[in-house]
Each structure stands twice: as C-alpha cells, then as structure tokens.
Scaffold this motif. Structure first.
Motif, PDB file in Angstrom:
ATOM      1  N   UNK A 198       0.848  -1.190   0.000  1.00  0.00           N
ATOM      2  CA  UNK A 198       0.000   0.000   0.000  1.00  0.00           C
ATOM      3  C   UNK A 198       0.882   1.238   0.000  1.00  0.00           C
ATOM      4  N   UNK A 199       0.316   2.373  -0.362  1.00  0.00           N
ATOM      5  CA  UNK A 199       1.105   3.605  -0.472  1.00  0.00           C
ATOM      6  C   UNK A 199       1.736   3.986   0.863  1.00  0.00           C
ATOM      7  N   UNK A 200       0.995   3.778   1.965  1.00  0.00           N
ATOM      8  CA  UNK A 200       1.573   4.116   3.273  1.00  0.00           C
ATOM      9  C   UNK A 200       2.764   3.217   3.608  1.00  0.00           C
ATOM     10  N   UNK A 201       2.728   1.944   3.126  1.00  0.00           N
ATOM     11  CA  UNK A 201       3.866   1.047   3.351  1.00  0.00           C
ATOM     12  C   UNK A 201       5.065   1.464   2.512  1.00  0.00           C
ATOM     13  N   UNK A 202       4.821   1.880   1.282  1.00  0.00           N
ATOM     14  CA  UNK A 202       5.901   2.377   0.432  1.00  0.00           C
ATOM     15  C   UNK A 202       6.523   3.615   1.058  1.00  0.00           C
ATOM     16  N   UNK A 203       5.663   4.509   1.543  1.00  0.00           N
ATOM     17  CA  UNK A 203       6.153   5.734   2.182  1.00  0.00           C
ATOM     18  C   UNK A 203       7.076   5.409   3.349  1.00  0.00           C
ATOM     19  N   UNK A 204       6.672   4.456   4.171  1.00  0.00           N
ATOM     20  CA  UNK A 204       7.479   4.076   5.337  1.00  0.00           C
ATOM     21  C   UNK A 204       8.803   3.457   4.917  1.00  0.00           C
ATOM     22  N   UNK A 205       8.785   2.661   3.851  1.00  0.00           N
ATOM     23  CA  UNK A 205       9.997   1.970   3.412  1.00  0.00           C
ATOM     24  C   UNK A 205      11.034   2.922   2.817  1.00  0.00           C
ATOM     25  N   UNK A 206      10.609   4.102   2.359  1.00  0.00           N
ATOM     26  CA  UNK A 206      11.572   5.044   1.783  1.00  0.00           C
ATOM     27  C   UNK A 206      11.786   6.273   2.672  1.00  0.00           C
TER      28      UNK A 206
END
Length: 233
Positions: A198-206
C-alpha cells in the motif's frame, strides 16, 4: 568506449571526408561486418558495437549519475572479454544469447570500474571512489528510512558540514539531500511497480512518516501521484 546516453557523433579517419548521416533507429541492423573507407586490404581499425538496456523506468537517474563518456585504455582484463564477445557474436552455438548477455554485463562492469578514480567526471562512480564521500553514500543506501541530515552524513565522512556539502556536490554532481531524494524516489517507483505494498507502506519503506508527505514529494518529483503511477505501471 562507453556512452551511457548515446549522443549523435561522427567517426572519421585522417583523410577529409563528407559526413554521411546514419539514423540508427531508421536503418536496418547490419548483419556481419560493415566496412567503411577503402575497400580491400587490411583495416586500420576494427570496432565491435553493442548496447545495454536497463530494464527500469529509473534508467534516467542511473544515466545521470554515470560519466557522459567512459574511454577505457590499457585495461588488460577487457581484451579477453572483447575477444570472447567477438567469437560468440560471430558463431551460432547453442546458448549464444545467454553467454553474450553475461559477457556484455562483465564488459559493462569492467568499463565502469576503470573510471573509479579522482579524474573521473562527477557522478556516482566518482563518489564511491572518494574515501570520504563513499561512506556517506553507503549509509544513505543502507539506511534509507533514516531521517538524514547533512550534519549526520558529514560526520560519517569525517568532514565539517560545509566541507562535506561542497565535496559531495562537486564529486557526485548534486547536493547530498537532492541525491537522497532522487534515490528514495527511485526505490519508491520500484516498490509501486511491484504492486505488493500500500502507499503508506511504500512511504514508510523510503523514509516518510506519512503517506500524505510521501505523496506530495513523489508527485512533485515524478509528476504524478503514487497511486496513478502504480496503476500506469
């Protein structure tokens, strides 16, 4: 000679000639040897051409971090590789394509290795060859989610903040925070293309604390929202 982003160029010998324009995209790919100049006799120069394809929409970022031109001289390890590429390209043995792919990858690596010196043009290779800048680049790559500051990166380089900023910008060709942002966006695009997060997971990973902050940064840098980018990939 390695050209990460191939410009138009002219090849000529010592005799004056009228240039003949060749559009590589419109011309049919030649089969076998193509000869220029005087017919017959031994050639003055032999050239073996090929190309690389980076299977990523972030290829432009990689190209921008590489030297515009890599001219390799006197690297003995390259000669046997070129010979093997020539032999494989001229024969039709089983496994030819696989062998050529691996040999060409080795050629690319060896060519890029040869530029890792102080006289290389600004870019990632020169940065990784710099004993002070390389640790900072590796820290950014290894700990992408960390809220980096120039002061923290300067400490890993054992330099003052201003000295680090100037040296990084001069060596890599862009300021440290701009490089970090570009790298984060490149990783984010890769994650979005996979459509596994999900977009929030991508945000956290970067390295972004919220999806909204990441969406704003991504949209500004890429030109479209993360969701739209993922759907179009």
């Amino acid at each position: 000679m390695l050209l990460p982003a191939t410009p138009g160029f002219t090849m000529s010998g010592f005799e004056p000639v009228v240039p003949e324009r060749i559009d590589a995209k419109a011309s049919a790919s030649p089969k076998g040897e193509v000869r220029y100049g005087t017919r017959g006799g031994r050639p003055d120069v032999r050239m073996l051409g090929g190309y690389f394809v980076f299977d990523s929409p972030d290829a432009a970022l990689m190209v921008s971090l590489l030297p515009a031109l890599v001219h390799v001289r006197g690297v003995e390890r390259l000669s046997p590789l070129v010979g093997l590429v020539r032999d494989e390209a001229s024969d039709q043995r089983s496994g030819r394509d696989l062998v050529l792919t691996r040999l060409v990858e080795l050629l690319l690596i060896e060519a890029l290795r040869s530029t890792s010196s102080d006289d290389a043009p600004p870019g990632l290779l020169r940065g990784l060859a710099d004993v002070r800048i390389a640790p900072a680049i590796r820290q950014m790559h290894a700990h992408l989610t960390r809220s980096w500051t120039v002061a923290q990166l300067a400490k890993s380089a054992a330099l003052s903040r201003s000295a680090f900023f100037d040296r990084f910008t001069r060596t890599v060709g862009r300021p440290p925070m701009e490089y970090l942002l570009d790298w984060r966006m490149a990783v984010a695009r890769g994650l979005l293309r996979r459509r596994e997060f999900a977009i929030n997971e991508v945000a956290e990973r970067v390295g972004y604390s919220s999806a909204s902050t990441f969406t704003t940064a991504f949209s500004r840098r890429v030109g479209q929202s993360p969701g739209r980018y993922a759907r179009a990939s």
